[in-house]
Design an enzyme around this catalytic site. Structure first.
Site, PDB file in Angstrom:
ATOM      1  CG  HIS A 190      -2.126  -0.777   1.077  1.00 47.71           C
ATOM      2  ND1 HIS A 190      -2.098  -2.102   0.782  1.00 47.71           N
ATOM      3  CD2 HIS A 190      -3.425  -0.419   1.111  1.00 47.71           C
ATOM      4  CE1 HIS A 190      -3.338  -2.531   0.674  1.00 47.71           C
ATOM      5  NE2 HIS A 190      -4.164  -1.525   0.861  1.00 47.71           N
ATOM      6  CD  GLU A 433     -14.956  -4.586  -5.417  1.00 47.00           C
ATOM      7  OE1 GLU A 433     -13.965  -3.978  -5.008  1.00 47.00           O
ATOM      8  OE2 GLU A 433     -16.097  -4.392  -4.978  1.00 47.00           O
ATOM      9  CG  ASP A 457     -11.495  -5.522  -2.595  1.00 46.64           C
ATOM     10  OD1 ASP A 457     -10.760  -5.896  -1.661  1.00 46.64           O
ATOM     11  OD2 ASP A 457     -12.142  -4.470  -2.569  1.00 46.64           O
ATOM     12  CB  CYS A 504     -12.437   0.970 -11.475  1.00 40.10           C
ATOM     13  SG  CYS A 504     -13.269  -0.149 -10.348  1.00 40.10           S
TER      14      CYS A 504
HETATM   15  C1  PEP Z   1     -10.963  -2.518  -6.181  1.00 38.71           C
HETATM   16  O1  PEP Z   1     -11.180  -3.336  -5.284  1.00 38.71           O
HETATM   17  O2  PEP Z   1     -10.237  -2.756  -7.169  1.00 38.71           O
HETATM   18  C2  PEP Z   1     -11.568  -1.175  -6.112  1.00 38.71           C
HETATM   19  C3  PEP Z   1     -11.458  -0.325  -7.105  1.00 38.71           C
HETATM   20  O3  PEP Z   1     -12.212  -0.845  -4.965  1.00 38.71           O
HETATM   21  P1  PEP Z   1     -11.459  -0.377  -3.635  1.00 38.71           P
HETATM   22  O4  PEP Z   1      -9.997  -0.234  -3.967  1.00 38.71           O
HETATM   23  O5  PEP Z   1     -12.105   0.900  -3.237  1.00 38.71           O
HETATM   24  O6  PEP Z   1     -11.753  -1.500  -2.712  1.00 38.71           O
HETATM   25 MG    MG Z   2     -12.773  -2.958  -3.829  1.00 43.52          MG
END
Ligand code: PEP
Ligand code: MG
Length: 574
Positions: A190, A433, A457, A504
């Site tokens: 992260h 996800e 995810d 995304c």
């Molecule tokens: C993902 O899981 O790829 C996503 C875009 O959602 P977040 O990162 O907000 O969990």
């Molecule tokens: Mg997510």
């Protein structure tokens, strides 16, 4: 004396500056005792410092915004939880009261005690939490002495440390640090993701850095190659200046792409959406010619407070994004809250044994219909001001999609009967996800208008690898044959049914992976505005027909190395 060290380049960029070395367990305090009549005063000081750190963290939390806000926020929440831990507090009091230790030494003993418990655990995740204990105790210690947590004046310097927490990174950048070098860590952590979006050079996994760099040494750090030169000579400085010129040339070149289409060499237009939450993100997305907002994470409206936002507040926030995009579609994701992500609103359960697999995302929304209806009402009202799409996170199957669709219809009827102006049709999308949703997509694709793949995810759940656990090193990566196959199938299913499909997750914003996603059939990307131009450039350097022809070879790759080789063979020169 000049010497060089190497680590892994985790966030591009070059830096020249003096080293600020922060040794692990910075709390090196000698044993000290206090007189009986000073005990209560010592305890009061400790509590005052702890309260002040709590306030400081809360303030930092409310200042967070942008794509990674909720992830960084999670770390801050974790640190706040540690500070509230009755064991920690009681232990400190006891050490001062019964052991007559001074506040500093009591902190030190408590740190060692907690660290020993965590270090003794089998689970690498808990072992890696020692970093958090150090961070929290270090802050309290600094507060006791009214210092900024041992990094005051780091502006213009390069921090060399054993590990870095995401929350600390954004703070460091605000303080003007030039670059960070860590002895441990991975380029997929992260912290690394955050450093890239902050454009802060970061080299991780340089194990010798702490032994071979001294405070005040002059360093040249290359965040791409991972090379660190200590006490650079004339040739090093020349090479550094060359890289800076190159960086500048690249920035100029990227800047020129602001008004260019995201079109492949063989003339196919790829849609680049923006992941945007803050006003700056929305402005950036607009200026860079994003197709619209592909992901607006609504959690941040819920996370930084103890009361739920009401319909009016949510409506205004969503409406403003819609207005900011002047007619380009805005995709608003319903709240993706779960366990640790909303403890202060009381919405999420806080005692789930396994929160990542718990009542989060759409599951929580459907369990709290009252809260969910309020959010959907706000979204639909905002749809009266411009094109808006509703995106649902953490879908695992058809039932959830049907339940949300029915609720959306009901809320639309209700709003119309109250005289609100709302769009005739508000497209409904599902985030993919959860692996089950990816595999069973044909069972509900007919009930949604579009698909957005949350690869952050999806990778975590497919590989059973916690996305927040740095100890897993390279394991948490979408570059796995199973992930590629799943992505190809999801894209293929959606396209066969004529449904738009985007990615995304972070993957979409990594220009090095653009050829891979194009080869798998992707034609819509949703990414942070900070990386949009790099991805546009990567798209413009590729022929889609050639990539599609190379897809079978990609899908035959048997491991990460083979996938990397496939990518290297198609990397476009920067
Ligand atoms: C993902 O899981 O790829 C996503 C875009 O959602 P977040 O990162 O907000 O969990
Ligand atoms: Mg997510």
């Amino acid at each position: 004396m000049r010497h060089a060290l190497t680590g892994h380049g985790a966030s591009r960029g070059n830096a020249l500056g003096r080293a600020r070395v922060r040794l692990p367990h910075a709390l090196e305090v000698a044993e000290e005792h206090v007189a009986a009549d000073a005990v209560e005063g010592e305890i009061r000081q400790l509590h005052t410092a702890i309260d002040a750190v709590r306030v400081e963290m809360r303030n930092m939390r409310t200042r967070l915004h942008g794509a990674l806000a909720h992830e960084v926020g999670e770390f801050l929440d974790l640190h706040t939880l540690l500070l509230d831990d009755p064991e920690l507090l009681q232990g400190l009091d006891d050490l001062v009261r019964k052991g007559r230790y001074g506040a500093d030494y009591a902190l030190r003993l408590q740190r060692d005690r907690l660290a020993a418990v965590f270090e003794g655990m089998d689970d690498p995740y808990f072992r890696s939490r020692v970093e958090d204990i150090d961070h929290v105790i270090g802050r309290v210690h600094a507060m006791l002495h009214k210092r900024e947590a041992d990094l005051q004046g780091v502006a213009g310097e390069i921090l060399v440390t054993d590990a870095i927490a995401p929350a600390e990174l954004s703070q460091l950048q605000a303080q003007g640090v030039l670059a960070v070098v860590t002895a441990g860590g991975s380029a997929l952590s992260h912290s690394a993701i955050l450093a890239r979006s902050l454009h802060l050079p970061l080299v991780v996994g340089a194990p010798l850095a702490l032994q071979q760099v001294n405070d005040g040494d002059v360093l040249v750090v290359d965040g791409s190659s991972g090379e660190i030169v200590v006490e650079p000579n004339a040739a090093d400085l020349r090479a550094y200046r060359g890289r800076l010129r190159e960086e500048k040339r690249e920035r100029k070149q990227l800047h020129r792409l602001r008004r260019e289409p995201s079109r492949t060499l063989d003339g196919v237009d790829i849609r680049l959406w923006a992941n945007a939450e803050s006003r700056e993100d929305v402005t950036g997305a607009h200026a860079l010619g994003a197709a619209g907002v592909g992901l607006y994470r609504t959690e941040f409206l819920f996370l930084q407070r103890s009361e739920l936002p009401d319909e009016e507040e949510q409506f205004r926030a969503y409406r403003d994004v819609v207005l900011g995009m002047t007619g380009r579609a805005v995709t608003i994701r319903t709240m993706d809250i779960g366990a640790d992500k909303a403890d202060r609103t009381g919405l999420a359960l806080t005692n789930e044994p396994n929160p990542a697999l718990g009542l989060r995302g759409v599951r929580l929304s459907l369990a709290r219909i009252d809260v969910f209806r309020t959010q959907l009402r706000a979204m639909l009202r905002a749809s009266g001001y411009g094109p808006l799409r509703v995106l649902v996170p953490m879908v695992s199957g058809r039932e959830e999609v049907l339940a949300v669709a029915a609720l959306l219809r009901d809320v639309a009827r209700e709003l119309r009967s109250e005289g609100h102006e709302i769009a005739e049709h508000v497209p409904l999308g599902a985030m993919i996800e959860v692996p089950a949703a990816a595999i069973a997509l044909p069972t509900f694709i007919g009930s949604v208008d579009f698909i957005s793949v949350g690869t952050n995810d999806l990778t975590q759940y497919l590989l059973a690898a916690d996305r927040g656990n740095d100890a897993l090193g390279e394991l948490y990566s979408p570059l796995h044959p199973a992930m590629l196959l799943l992505l190809r199938n999801v894209i293929r299913t959606a396209r066969a049914r004529g449904k738009p499909v985007a990615v995304c997750g972070e993957m979409a914003g990594d220009a090095a992976l653009t050829p891979l996603l194009l080869a798998l059939g992707l034609e819509e990307f949703s990414l942070h505005p900070a990386t949009l131009l790099e991805v546009r450039r990567a798209i413009r350097a590729q022929r889609l027909d050639a990539l599609r022809a190379a897809a079978p070879a990609l899908l035959r790759c048997r491991d990460r190395d083979a996938i990397d080789r496939w990518l290297r063979a198609r990397a476009a020169p920067a």
